[in-house]
Design a protein around this motif. Structure first.
Motif, PDB file in Angstrom:
ATOM      1  N   LEU A   1      20.505  -9.363 -50.209  1.00 22.68           N
ATOM      2  CA  LEU A   1      19.464  -8.795 -49.367  1.00 22.68           C
ATOM      3  C   LEU A   1      19.895  -7.445 -48.814  1.00 22.68           C
ATOM      4  N   ASP A   2      18.938  -6.588 -48.692  1.00 22.62           N
ATOM      5  CA  ASP A   2      19.177  -5.305 -48.042  1.00 22.62           C
ATOM      6  C   ASP A   2      19.498  -5.547 -46.562  1.00 22.62           C
ATOM      7  N   PRO A   3      20.358  -4.731 -45.946  1.00 24.80           N
ATOM      8  CA  PRO A   3      20.668  -4.926 -44.528  1.00 24.80           C
ATOM      9  C   PRO A   3      19.436  -4.981 -43.631  1.00 24.80           C
ATOM     10  N   ALA A   4      18.410  -4.210 -43.955  1.00 27.46           N
ATOM     11  CA  ALA A   4      17.182  -4.249 -43.150  1.00 27.46           C
ATOM     12  C   ALA A   4      16.506  -5.615 -43.266  1.00 27.46           C
ATOM     13  N   HIS A   5      16.545  -6.215 -44.455  1.00 26.66           N
ATOM     14  CA  HIS A   5      15.944  -7.529 -44.646  1.00 26.66           C
ATOM     15  C   HIS A   5      16.760  -8.607 -43.937  1.00 26.66           C
ATOM     16  N   SER A   6      18.091  -8.465 -43.964  1.00 30.53           N
ATOM     17  CA  SER A   6      18.938  -9.430 -43.247  1.00 30.53           C
ATOM     18  C   SER A   6      18.657  -9.394 -41.753  1.00 30.53           C
ATOM     19  N   ARG A   7      18.499  -8.193 -41.198  1.00 31.69           N
ATOM     20  CA  ARG A   7      18.189  -8.081 -39.764  1.00 31.69           C
ATOM     21  C   ARG A   7      16.818  -8.696 -39.466  1.00 31.69           C
ATOM     22  N   GLN A   8      15.878  -8.530 -40.396  1.00 31.88           N
ATOM     23  CA  GLN A   8      14.554  -9.118 -40.197  1.00 31.88           C
ATOM     24  C   GLN A   8      14.644 -10.649 -40.150  1.00 31.88           C
ATOM     25  N   VAL A   9      15.442 -11.239 -41.052  1.00 29.04           N
ATOM     26  CA  VAL A   9      15.625 -12.692 -41.048  1.00 29.04           C
ATOM     27  C   VAL A   9      16.317 -13.140 -39.769  1.00 29.04           C
TER      28      VAL A   9
ATOM     29  N   GLU B   1      13.812 -15.843 -32.909  1.00 26.40           N
ATOM     30  CA  GLU B   1      12.554 -16.198 -32.259  1.00 26.40           C
ATOM     31  C   GLU B   1      12.365 -17.703 -32.122  1.00 26.40           C
ATOM     32  N   VAL B   2      12.980 -18.475 -33.022  1.00 26.73           N
ATOM     33  CA  VAL B   2      12.867 -19.936 -32.928  1.00 26.73           C
ATOM     34  C   VAL B   2      14.082 -20.541 -32.227  1.00 26.73           C
ATOM     35  N   LYS B   3      14.781 -19.726 -31.445  1.00 25.43           N
ATOM     36  CA  LYS B   3      15.867 -20.163 -30.568  1.00 25.43           C
ATOM     37  C   LYS B   3      17.049 -20.756 -31.326  1.00 25.43           C
ATOM     38  N   ILE B   4      17.359 -20.224 -32.514  1.00 28.38           N
ATOM     39  CA  ILE B   4      18.553 -20.658 -33.237  1.00 28.38           C
ATOM     40  C   ILE B   4      19.748 -19.879 -32.713  1.00 28.38           C
ATOM     41  N   PRO B   5      20.775 -20.555 -32.188  1.00 29.64           N
ATOM     42  CA  PRO B   5      21.938 -19.825 -31.664  1.00 29.64           C
ATOM     43  C   PRO B   5      22.762 -19.197 -32.777  1.00 29.64           C
ATOM     44  N   ASN B   6      23.323 -18.043 -32.504  1.00 25.25           N
ATOM     45  CA  ASN B   6      24.170 -17.307 -33.444  1.00 25.25           C
ATOM     46  C   ASN B   6      23.495 -17.162 -34.807  1.00 25.25           C
ATOM     47  N   PRO B   7      22.324 -16.542 -34.878  1.00 20.97           N
ATOM     48  CA  PRO B   7      21.599 -16.453 -36.160  1.00 20.97           C
ATOM     49  C   PRO B   7      22.338 -15.640 -37.205  1.00 20.97           C
ATOM     50  N   GLU B   8      23.199 -14.696 -36.783  1.00 23.70           N
ATOM     51  CA  GLU B   8      23.943 -13.891 -37.759  1.00 23.70           C
ATOM     52  C   GLU B   8      24.833 -14.765 -38.636  1.00 23.70           C
ATOM     53  N   ALA B   9      25.379 -15.846 -38.067  1.00 20.45           N
ATOM     54  CA  ALA B   9      26.210 -16.762 -38.851  1.00 20.45           C
ATOM     55  C   ALA B   9      25.364 -17.793 -39.592  1.00 20.45           C
ATOM     56  N   VAL B  10      24.259 -18.205 -38.999  1.00 25.33           N
ATOM     57  CA  VAL B  10      23.430 -19.250 -39.604  1.00 25.33           C
ATOM     58  C   VAL B  10      22.813 -18.783 -40.913  1.00 25.33           C
ATOM     59  N   ILE B  11      22.453 -17.497 -41.013  1.00 23.09           N
ATOM     60  CA  ILE B  11      21.778 -17.029 -42.234  1.00 23.09           C
ATOM     61  C   ILE B  11      22.682 -17.128 -43.463  1.00 23.09           C
ATOM     62  N   LYS B  12      23.984 -17.194 -43.267  1.00 19.46           N
ATOM     63  CA  LYS B  12      24.908 -17.307 -44.395  1.00 19.46           C
ATOM     64  C   LYS B  12      25.207 -18.756 -44.750  1.00 19.46           C
ATOM     65  N   MET B  13      24.659 -19.702 -44.000  1.00 25.37           N
ATOM     66  CA  MET B  13      24.946 -21.118 -44.223  1.00 25.37           C
ATOM     67  C   MET B  13      23.975 -21.728 -45.226  1.00 25.37           C
TER      68      MET B  13
ATOM     69  N   GLN C   1      13.194 -30.327 -27.874  1.00 19.06           N
ATOM     70  CA  GLN C   1      13.400 -28.896 -28.107  1.00 19.06           C
ATOM     71  C   GLN C   1      12.422 -28.360 -29.157  1.00 19.06           C
ATOM     72  N   ILE C   2      12.192 -29.137 -30.221  1.00 16.78           N
ATOM     73  CA  ILE C   2      11.272 -28.704 -31.272  1.00 16.78           C
ATOM     74  C   ILE C   2       9.846 -28.613 -30.731  1.00 16.78           C
ATOM     75  N   LEU C   3       9.437 -29.600 -29.943  1.00 18.54           N
ATOM     76  CA  LEU C   3       8.085 -29.587 -29.386  1.00 18.54           C
ATOM     77  C   LEU C   3       7.903 -28.423 -28.412  1.00 18.54           C
ATOM     78  N   ASP C   4       8.912 -28.172 -27.580  1.00 23.32           N
ATOM     79  CA  ASP C   4       8.840 -27.015 -26.675  1.00 23.32           C
ATOM     80  C   ASP C   4       8.759 -25.713 -27.467  1.00 23.32           C
ATOM     81  N   LEU C   5       9.497 -25.648 -28.562  1.00 20.66           N
ATOM     82  CA  LEU C   5       9.477 -24.449 -29.402  1.00 20.66           C
ATOM     83  C   LEU C   5       8.085 -24.218 -29.985  1.00 20.66           C
ATOM     84  N   MET C   6       7.436 -25.276 -30.457  1.00 18.58           N
ATOM     85  CA  MET C   6       6.110 -25.130 -31.057  1.00 18.58           C
ATOM     86  C   MET C   6       5.072 -24.731 -30.014  1.00 18.58           C
TER      87      MET C   6
END
Length: 586
Positions: A362-370, A376-388, A430-435
């Motif tokens: 992915l282009d760096p701009a696309h990675s930042r978009q992800v 926005e959905v309250k996932i902690p540390n998203p920079e690490a999660v996207i590589k999982m 947490q999921i219901l509050d998020l929705m």
């Protein structure tokens, strides 16, 4: 508020080996803009089928009904004449294809005749396929319309978040795929030339990242490579091999000695005595080790205790040491020219795929978009999660990723099919509050499909109760759960466990006797009458209409006057006479 989604009199069936099975008998419901509509009912009542038919993913046939989204019809009705014509043309094309194969076989016997027959059949087949293409054009256009709606305007969170994600791709790739499919990706910031250069250097980048992330393992790998290179180039590989062979020679001699003992001992001491002696020796060794560990813990000096701890750790790594020893021995035993040939072949085979995968990153701009979408959905540390990968995430995290994928294109309607399945209570909340937060922030309408009345009470503005492929009651949350008028809804509320109050006698868990009827069962009257305490001859003979019992509150029942008092109606479900009756679904 106007209706965003409107389903009217939907009837569908599945074709099976035993004949058609009607999955939806008559479904009518609507979802307003910005509203959370809950669809509740027992398993098998048709909730998931309704949602799949709505977005055009169900493998069933629609008999009648209408589904409109923003006043646009989502069901494409094929006229009966058109359907029969297409069926005949497809049968003709299949026969023509078989004849074409026979003509090809005839070609080997008589080339001229075979060629003429084959060419004639081919022209005829092309004409038939052209007519099929022209007649089927409206259906193809409707499918293109549905593809433009799915994801962009209507998204769906599928049931079972544990299996909904692809285990072979990272979170980053899966979320970006949704954005790419619907042309929602931001503009790339890297030029084509820079991407090619980065792809060519990608193997070096991976090696550098490996060394930086695990310096110990990286230095060991590089050190082993340079050691082998220096030994091979200096011509001292034979000397080093002789040195490495000393443990092997010692181990082989030890095996020979032990083997000799095992052969001689039974002959001199007797088989049973020799076996007993070996067992006693093993037990003595184990006991001595245990006593040494205890003594070391209580009495021995700290340095000796530390030495024994390190020795124990070293013993646990013995398999790794043996494997490394064998690999090192083989690499030094292979001639240097052959070794370089092997390394070169591996590099030729492995480096190009690595470079291609680097180009497809992915282009760096696309990675930042992800990353921003996951944030926005309250996932902690998203920079690490996207590589999982999905298996590295918990159930709640996977569900959040699913919600992020569905909300990536900012749809107007989100269909959530059992969004809290297999999640513990804390994650469910947490999921219901998020929705709810997504609805409040983005104005997205949600169709919440569940069998949990607690989830309905917590999140929904309106409720539709389904039973046996039909909507039997609908209205606002306060109307349906506060003053239900359909006996099935009353039975569901009555079946909710509650804490026994002080002095109250414990009773059996309230139930709705019987079970959901088989879809093939033919009913002349109300489909709930075999399980209803208020059923009479009218219920058995005449289907109840959907009547408005109060403003905006509709119930399908002949005897709504008997369900006006909720407590009396619930007591009717607990009556011994009703529970002991032969309740069935026949």
């Amino acid at each position: 508020m106007s209706d965003l989604l409107n389903i009217q009199n939907l009837r569908v069936h599945f074709d099976t080996l035993d004949g058609p099975v009607e999955a939806l008998h008559s479904v009518s419901l609507s979802v307003k803009e910005g509203e959370i509509m809950g669809v509740v009912g027992e398993s098998g009542c048709g909730k998931s089928v309704t949602s799949l038919v709505t977005i055009g993913l169900a493998s069933c046939d629609v008999d009648e009904g209408s589904i409109t989204f923003e006043d646009k019809e989502l069901i494409h009705e094929v006229p009966e004449v058109t359907a029969k014509t297409l069926s005949v043309l497809k049968a003709i094309s299949s026969i023509a294809g078989l004849c074409l194969i026979l003509a090809m076989l005839w070609f080997f016997r008589d080339p001229l005749v075979g060629f003429l027959i084959g060419a004639t059949i081919l022209v005829f087949l092309l004409i038939v396929m052209f007519f099929i293409f022209v007649i089927n054009t409206p259906r193809r256009h409707h499918e293109q319309f549905l593809r433009s709606v799915r994801g962009n305007k209507i998204s769906m969170i599928f049931q079972e978040p544990m299996t909904a994600l692809n285990p072979l791709y990272t979170v980053e790739k899966q979320v970006a795929e949704v954005l790419r499919q619907h042309s929602k990706l931001d503009a790339a910031e890297s030029s084509l030339g820079s991407r090619i250069v980065q792809a060519l250097l990608y193997p070096v980048t991976l090696l550098n990242n490996f060394i930086r992330n695990d310096k110990k393992a990286g230095l060991q790998l590089l050190g082993t490579f340079f050691f082998i290179f220096l030994v091979q180039q200096s011509g001292n590989s034979s000397l080093v091999l002789d040195f490495l062979a000393i443990p092997l020679i010692f181990a082989s001699k030890l095996v020979i000695i032990i083997g000799s003992i095992l052969v001689i001992a039974p002959a001199s001491l007797g088989t049973s005595l020799a076996g007993t002696t070996l067992i006693v020796l093993a037990e003595l060794v184990a006991s001595a080790y245990g006593v040494t560990r205890v003594w070391a813990y209580f009495n021995l000096p700290e340095k000796l205790n530390l030495f024994l701890n390190k020795l124990e750790i070293a013993l646990t790594k013995t398999p790794q040491i043996i494997v490394g020893y064998v690999v090192l021995f083989i690499l030094l035993w292979i001639p240097f020219g052959v070794l370089m040939t092997i390394f070169g072949s591996v590099a030729i085979l492995a480096i190009p795929p690595i470079q291609i995968s680097g180009f497809l990153r992915l282009d760096p701009a696309h990675s930042r978009q992800v990353v921003n979408i996951l944030r926005e959905v309250k996932i902690p540390n998203p920079e690490a999660v996207i590589k999982m990968y999905p298996h590295e995430l918990s159930g709640g995290m996977r569900q959040r990723v699913m919600i992020a994928m569905m909300m990536a294109c900012e749809p107007k309607l989100l269909i959530a099919d059992e969004p809290t399945t297999a999640l513990d209570v804390t994650i469910q909340a947490q999921i219901l509050d998020l929705m709810k937060d997504l609805r409040d922030r983005e104005g997205t309408a949600i169709m919440m499909i569940t069998h949990d009345l607690g989830v309905i009470a917590e999140t929904c503005d309106a409720v539709s109760v389904m039973y046996a492929g039909s909507v039997v009651e609908t209205g606002s949350l306060e109307q349906v759960l506060g003053s239900p008028r359909m006996p099935y809804t009353i039975g569901l509320l009555h079946s909710i466990p509650r804490i026994k109050e002080e002095g109250e006698v414990r009773t059996d868990l309230p139930i709705i006797p019987g079970q959901v009827p088989d879809p093939n069962t033919v009913f002349e009257g109300c489909r709930f009458h075999p399980r209803c305490p208020f059923a009479d001859d009218l219920c058995r003979s005449t289907p109840p209409p959907m009547e408005e019992v109060s403003e905006g509150h509709f119930a399908s029942c002949h005897h709504t006057e008997l369900t006006d008092d909720l407590e009396d109606a619930q007591r009717a479900f607990s009556a011994k006479q009703f529970l002991q009756s032969e309740v069935s679904v026949q």
